[in-house]
Design a protein around this motif. Structure first.
Motif, PDB file in Angstrom:
ATOM      1  N   CYS A 221       0.848  -1.191   0.000  1.00 45.76           N
ATOM      2  CA  CYS A 221       0.000   0.000   0.000  1.00 45.76           C
ATOM      3  C   CYS A 221       0.887   1.245   0.000  1.00 45.76           C
ATOM      4  N   GLU A 222       0.952   1.921  -1.139  1.00 42.75           N
ATOM      5  CA  GLU A 222       1.816   3.095  -1.223  1.00 42.75           C
ATOM      6  C   GLU A 222       1.197   4.319  -0.544  1.00 42.75           C
ATOM      7  N   LYS A 223      -0.073   4.224  -0.145  1.00 42.53           N
ATOM      8  CA  LYS A 223      -0.708   5.322   0.587  1.00 42.53           C
ATOM      9  C   LYS A 223      -0.205   5.397   2.024  1.00 42.53           C
ATOM     10  N   ASP A 224       0.369   4.286   2.526  1.00 42.11           N
ATOM     11  CA  ASP A 224       0.932   4.254   3.865  1.00 42.11           C
ATOM     12  C   ASP A 224       2.348   4.847   3.814  1.00 42.11           C
ATOM     13  N   LYS A 228       5.740   3.036   2.390  1.00 43.25           N
ATOM     14  CA  LYS A 228       6.294   3.550   1.131  1.00 43.25           C
ATOM     15  C   LYS A 228       7.760   3.945   1.318  1.00 43.25           C
ATOM     16  N   PRO A 255       2.645  -1.671  -6.260  1.00 44.23           N
ATOM     17  CA  PRO A 255       1.999  -0.759  -5.314  1.00 44.23           C
ATOM     18  C   PRO A 255       0.503  -0.643  -5.563  1.00 44.23           C
ATOM     19  N   TYR A 256      -0.258  -0.304  -4.504  1.00 46.37           N
ATOM     20  CA  TYR A 256      -1.691  -0.056  -4.677  1.00 46.37           C
ATOM     21  C   TYR A 256      -2.113   1.120  -3.819  1.00 46.37           C
ATOM     22  N   ASP A 257      -3.289   1.653  -4.134  1.00 44.98           N
ATOM     23  CA  ASP A 257      -3.810   2.854  -3.479  1.00 44.98           C
ATOM     24  C   ASP A 257      -5.320   2.696  -3.362  1.00 44.98           C
ATOM     25  N   GLU A 284     -12.539   3.284   3.603  1.00 44.40           N
ATOM     26  CA  GLU A 284     -11.357   3.411   2.752  1.00 44.40           C
ATOM     27  C   GLU A 284     -10.330   2.321   3.025  1.00 44.40           C
ATOM     28  N   MET A 288      -8.874  -0.260   0.188  1.00 46.37           N
ATOM     29  CA  MET A 288      -7.452  -0.490  -0.109  1.00 46.37           C
ATOM     30  C   MET A 288      -7.089  -1.956   0.107  1.00 46.37           C
TER      31      MET A 288
END
Length: 468
Positions: A221-224, A228, A255-257, A284, A288
């Protein structure tokens, strides 16, 4: 194969014992206490120990393996006897690897979302008739046990916990699985009793990256932000090393978002190339999780369209934003959330899903980390989005866990939000909840325990009755 379990009553241990029994192994076990549902489930398969307690006489040279659970201690008489006989002694994760070393191993790790992501993957693979073994941390609808091990399945889906492996093996469990396909959902400090600093906790995830197998893949999870940063720094350090290939050639990064979605009249819908997909889950963090699960399933040969068709019927894992009861005016959920990041994500999810309703969120400080005086400040603002935030803890729990005492004032100050009230008496907490007007108000109960004896179903029914 003859296998003996020391601490067979554990939630994971008894499931592995049943799985090996179904595989045709001769399974025995012992424990100094066995609670429900382990007790009934072991008895059903003829695996419940005849007597409670430890007995070195149960251990003999004919055993092919001894599996040691975390509940046992290093001075356990059965463990000592096994060591004296030179028997093969495995921690739980070591034996899972032993059962899966010739399979494709999918390991789901991260500080949050592990069980939900693993459950999503299993739900989709079952719907798409993809045979797999598995290890998951909660009982799932449609699955008999939390563990399945067979000779035939080419893949094993493993929920990779970062907690310790056994009393004599202090390595985190997820270091031992040697993932071919790995997923990391995020990093937020937890298990303070084992990892006393965030830097020490973070190091465990870096070490996990080292265990991913050549030619494998990492879904992350690239949102973390912390995750990241870790992945990017790991990539750079690997590239600069003269002793190894670049990280990109050793395993693929995926990666995912947050996926595109809408909330329509209380229903979350994904926007996909195949049209809108209505979901039974929301939030959300769950969306994810779902995207990470999709990328893993894609690695296993499941087409995106088939994934979306299957995931639409996924109702969630046990105690993960699980619906307790509802009517047209109030909805009651329970969730396993107890860490600061989980509280924040779960309360935000319910508030976003029902923007026109009030939210009363209750959480119990129950784990070693959550009751630790040093860790408490990590909860700063974690329930601020709720209209009312009720925090419960029991002074006796602190004594039982041999932790320093904390006060109601310290807890309130740590959460640092004007909407917070603190309770230390379970009956008073329930009485307060039942004094409220529940019209157009949702209740969220978050704990790894049960608020010292609260029956969630009964409480939900009374709350619903008071909404009319």
């Amino acid at each position: 194969m003859r296998v003996h379990f020391i601490s067979i009553g554990g939630s994971a241990m008894h499931n592995l014992a049943i799985a090996l029994h179904k595989k045709g192994y001769h399974v025995t076990g012992s424990d100094d206490e066995v609670f429900e549902p382990s007790k009934t489930r072991l008895a059903k398969h003829g695996l419940l120990p005849e007597s409670i307690g430890w007995d070195a006489q149960r251990i003999n040279a004919d055993l092919d393996a001894v599996i040691l659970g975390m509940h046992a201690r290093a001075d356990n008489p059965e463990l000592i006897r096994a060591q004296e006989l030179g028997l093969k002694i495995y921690s739980y994760p070591e034996y899972i690897y032993e059962q899966s070393k010739d399979k494709t191993r999918v390991v789901i790790g991260g500080s949050h979302g592990k069980t939900s992501i693993t459950a999503m993957i299993l739900h989709v693979l079952q719907a798409c008739k993809v045979d797999c073994d598995y290890l998951v941390g909660a009982q799932l609808a449609g699955f008999d046990t939390m563990v399945k091990v067979t000779a035939e399945a080419p893949v094993m889906i493993i929920e990779g916990d970062e907690y310790l492996s056994s009393p004599i093996d202090r390595r985190p469990k997820f270091h031992l699985y040697q993932a071919n396909i790995a997923l990391l959902s995020g990093i937020a400090w937890d298990h303070i009793n084992v990892f006393p600093t965030f830097e020490n906790y973070l190091e465990q995830f870096k070490l996990f990256l080292d265990t991913i197998q050549e030619g494998g893949s990492l879904v992350y999870c690239e949102k973390d932000a912390e995750l990241k940063k870790l992945v990017e720094s790991y990539n750079l350090s690997s590239k600069s090393s003269a002793l190894s290939k670049s990280q990109k050639s050793r395993f693929t990064l995926l990666p995912y978002d947050l996926p595109e979605h809408i909330i329509d009249n209380g229903i979350t819908k994904l926007i996909t190339p195949f049209g809108e997909v209505s979901l039974s889950i929301f939030g959300e963090h769950n969306l994810m999780n779902l995207t990470g699960a999709r990328l893993v399933c894609k690695q296993l040969g499941v087409a995106d369209e088939d994934f979306y068709n299957a995931i639409s019927s996924f109702k969630g894992a046990s105690k993960r934003l699980e619906l307790v009861d509802k009517n047209e005016l109030v909805t009651v959920y329970k969730d396993f959330a107890h860490s600061p990041s989980k509280l924040k994500a779960t309360t935000a999810a319910v508030k976003a899903q029902f923007p026109n309703r009030k939210l009363i969120a209750c959480m119990e400080l129950h784990t070693f980390s959550s009751l630790n005086k040093t860790f408490l400040n990590e909860y700063d603002g974690s329930m601020a989005i709720a209209d009312e935030a009720l925090v419960y803890f029991n002074h006796h729990t602190l004594e039982h866990k041999k932790l320093d005492p904390i006060t109601e004032e310290q807890v309130k100050a740590a959460f640092n939000s004007p909407n917070v009230q603190v309770f230390t008496n379970s009956a008073k907490l329930q009485a307060y909840l039942l004094s409220k007007n529940w019209k157009n108000t949702n209740l969220l109960l978050m704990s790894s325990g049960n608020f010292d004896g609260v029956d969630f179903s009964e409480l939900a029914q009374e709350v619903i009755e008071r909404s009319k």
